[in-house]
Design an enzyme around this catalytic site. Sequence first.
Site, PDB file in Angstrom:
ATOM      1  N   ASN A  91       0.789  -1.225   0.000  1.00  0.00           N
ATOM      2  CA  ASN A  91       0.000   0.000   0.000  1.00  0.00           C
ATOM      3  C   ASN A  91       0.827   1.285   0.000  1.00  0.00           C
ATOM      4  OD1 ASN A  91      -2.408   1.729   0.949  1.00  0.00           O
ATOM      5  ND2 ASN A  91      -0.969   1.869   2.661  1.00  0.00           N
ATOM      6  N   TYR A 161       1.981   9.543 -11.752  1.00  0.00           N
ATOM      7  CA  TYR A 161       1.213   8.783 -10.747  1.00  0.00           C
ATOM      8  C   TYR A 161       0.251   7.817 -11.450  1.00  0.00           C
ATOM      9  CZ  TYR A 161      -1.865   7.997  -6.695  1.00  0.00           C
ATOM     10  OH  TYR A 161      -2.604   7.435  -5.676  1.00  0.00           O
TER      11      TYR A 161
HETATM   12  N1  LIG Z   1      -5.668   9.232  -0.432  1.00  0.00           N
HETATM   13  C1  LIG Z   1      -6.120   9.095  -1.664  1.00  0.00           C
HETATM   14  O1  LIG Z   1      -6.907   9.911  -2.156  1.00  0.00           O
HETATM   15  C2  LIG Z   1      -5.698   7.905  -2.485  1.00  0.00           C
HETATM   16  C3  LIG Z   1      -6.506   7.514  -3.568  1.00  0.00           C
HETATM   17  C4  LIG Z   1      -6.126   6.405  -4.318  1.00  0.00           C
HETATM   18  C5  LIG Z   1      -4.991   5.690  -3.992  1.00  0.00           C
HETATM   19  N2  LIG Z   1      -4.222   6.095  -2.942  1.00  0.00           N
HETATM   20  C6  LIG Z   1      -3.044   5.280  -2.621  1.00  0.00           C
HETATM   21  O2  LIG Z   1      -3.203   4.770  -1.327  1.00  0.00           O
HETATM   22  C7  LIG Z   1      -1.921   4.435  -0.781  1.00  0.00           C
HETATM   23  C8  LIG Z   1      -1.836   4.947   0.639  1.00  0.00           C
HETATM   24  O3  LIG Z   1      -1.937   6.349   0.610  1.00  0.00           O
HETATM   25  P1  LIG Z   1      -2.680   7.183   1.740  1.00  0.00           P
HETATM   26  O4  LIG Z   1      -3.647   8.052   1.051  1.00  0.00           O
HETATM   27  O5  LIG Z   1      -3.120   6.310   2.838  1.00  0.00           O
HETATM   28  O6  LIG Z   1      -1.459   8.153   2.146  1.00  0.00           O
HETATM   29  P2  LIG Z   1      -0.686   8.454   3.498  1.00  0.00           P
HETATM   30  O7  LIG Z   1       0.195   9.585   3.195  1.00  0.00           O
HETATM   31  O8  LIG Z   1      -1.659   8.591   4.613  1.00  0.00           O
HETATM   32  O9  LIG Z   1       0.163   7.111   3.739  1.00  0.00           O
HETATM   33  C9  LIG Z   1       1.206   6.726   2.894  1.00  0.00           C
HETATM   34  C10 LIG Z   1       2.244   6.017   3.744  1.00  0.00           C
HETATM   35  O10 LIG Z   1       3.224   5.445   2.878  1.00  0.00           O
HETATM   36  C11 LIG Z   1       4.494   5.647   3.478  1.00  0.00           C
HETATM   37  N3  LIG Z   1       5.544   5.609   2.462  1.00  0.00           N
HETATM   38  C12 LIG Z   1       5.828   6.547   1.514  1.00  0.00           C
HETATM   39  N4  LIG Z   1       6.893   6.186   0.801  1.00  0.00           N
HETATM   40  C13 LIG Z   1       7.310   4.987   1.289  1.00  0.00           C
HETATM   41  C14 LIG Z   1       8.365   4.109   0.964  1.00  0.00           C
HETATM   42  N5  LIG Z   1       9.248   4.401  -0.008  1.00  0.00           N
HETATM   43  N6  LIG Z   1       8.494   2.960   1.666  1.00  0.00           N
HETATM   44  C15 LIG Z   1       7.623   2.670   2.669  1.00  0.00           C
HETATM   45  N7  LIG Z   1       6.620   3.470   3.039  1.00  0.00           N
HETATM   46  C16 LIG Z   1       6.449   4.624   2.354  1.00  0.00           C
HETATM   47  C17 LIG Z   1       4.397   7.001   4.160  1.00  0.00           C
HETATM   48  O11 LIG Z   1       5.397   7.164   5.158  1.00  0.00           O
HETATM   49  C18 LIG Z   1       2.973   6.962   4.700  1.00  0.00           C
HETATM   50  O12 LIG Z   1       2.928   6.446   6.013  1.00  0.00           O
HETATM   51  C19 LIG Z   1      -0.886   5.021  -1.744  1.00  0.00           C
HETATM   52  O13 LIG Z   1      -0.387   3.976  -2.573  1.00  0.00           O
HETATM   53  C20 LIG Z   1      -1.707   5.993  -2.583  1.00  0.00           C
HETATM   54  O14 LIG Z   1      -1.165   6.176  -3.863  1.00  0.00           O
HETATM   55  C21 LIG Z   1      -4.551   7.177  -2.175  1.00  0.00           C
END
Ligand SMILES: NC(=O)c1ccc[n+]([C@@H]2O[C@H](COP(=O)([O-])OP(=O)(O)OC[C@H]3O[C@@H](n4cnc5c(N)ncnc54)[C@H](O)[C@@H]3O)[C@@H](O)[C@H]2O)c1
Length: 255
Positions: A91, A161
Amino acid sequence: MTAQMQDKTVVITGAGSGFGKASALLFARQGAKVIVGDLNLDTAQATADEIRALGASAKALQVDVAQEASVESFFAGAIDTYGRIDCAFNNAGILGPVKEMHEVTLDEYERIMAVNSRGVWLCMRAEIRAMLAQQVPQGGHSIVNTASVAGLVASAMLPAYGASKHAVVGMTRSAARSYGRRGIRINAVCPGPVETPLAGPLFASDKRRDMLLERQALDHFGTPEEVAEMVVWLSSPAASLVTGTPMRVDAGALT
Ligand SMILES: NC(=O)c1ccc[n+]([C@@H]2O[C@H](COP(=O)([O-])OP(=O)(O)OC[C@H]3O[C@@H](n4cnc5c(N)ncnc54)[C@H](O)[C@@H]3O)[C@@H](O)[C@H]2O)c1
């Protein structure tokens, strides 16, 4: 569903925040033992503390999913802790700059691909190797990858992205085809916009927020907890017939 995740070992990346954290807590509430992985060890430790406060078992481990050596030692640590991996949630991700393709630098493109695409691939490879070496648990193994609606349709202002998330959907499908008959189901979740630290730039102004909401069938944005419900369901034996599926969790944004 409680009994269905009982004593399963789950590895989660990006579990210090957002979807990863909400999923870690939900897996734990439903009986799983959780490896809480994140680049930020402090936030991973905070998630693990919350899980232990629920009376469940968790271990925080640092991982940079973009780095092969870090991923390898992360999974060695996970297996060292609980002896096996039943389920995984890949994730961790980053958003990168909000701009059109001609404005994105090569460094920006490569960083996004390294974390979002290579990171999922490195983690899946390690998980599949571990799972193939284990006895298939009751209900089978499960891997869930976080893609996005940006992995299914165009994202004019997030071109790198979008490319990275299309790659996640593609590798999910290919791996599901390869390993289904060896007891591993592999799916993706494709969330729409949810207000987390990563999505901050998408919610930065009322205008942007209204535009995103207008596109949805439902009248509210989702929460990390709602995405976690889908992740845990896909990981459970209740989803026994589901593999190779990019599952939309998008409030109807792509209907
Ligand atoms: N929030 C949205 O609107 C949304 C929508 C679709 C998909 N996503 C995807 O959901 C996933 C989680 O995102 P979120 O929204 O919960 O964001 P978030 O910022 O709350 O959490 C992301 C986490 O990933 C960690 N991270 C970043 N780079 C890293 C690395 N190189 N190695 C290990 N950990 C790492 C960060 O420290 C953070 O804790 C991501 O893949 C994002 O692309 C998010």
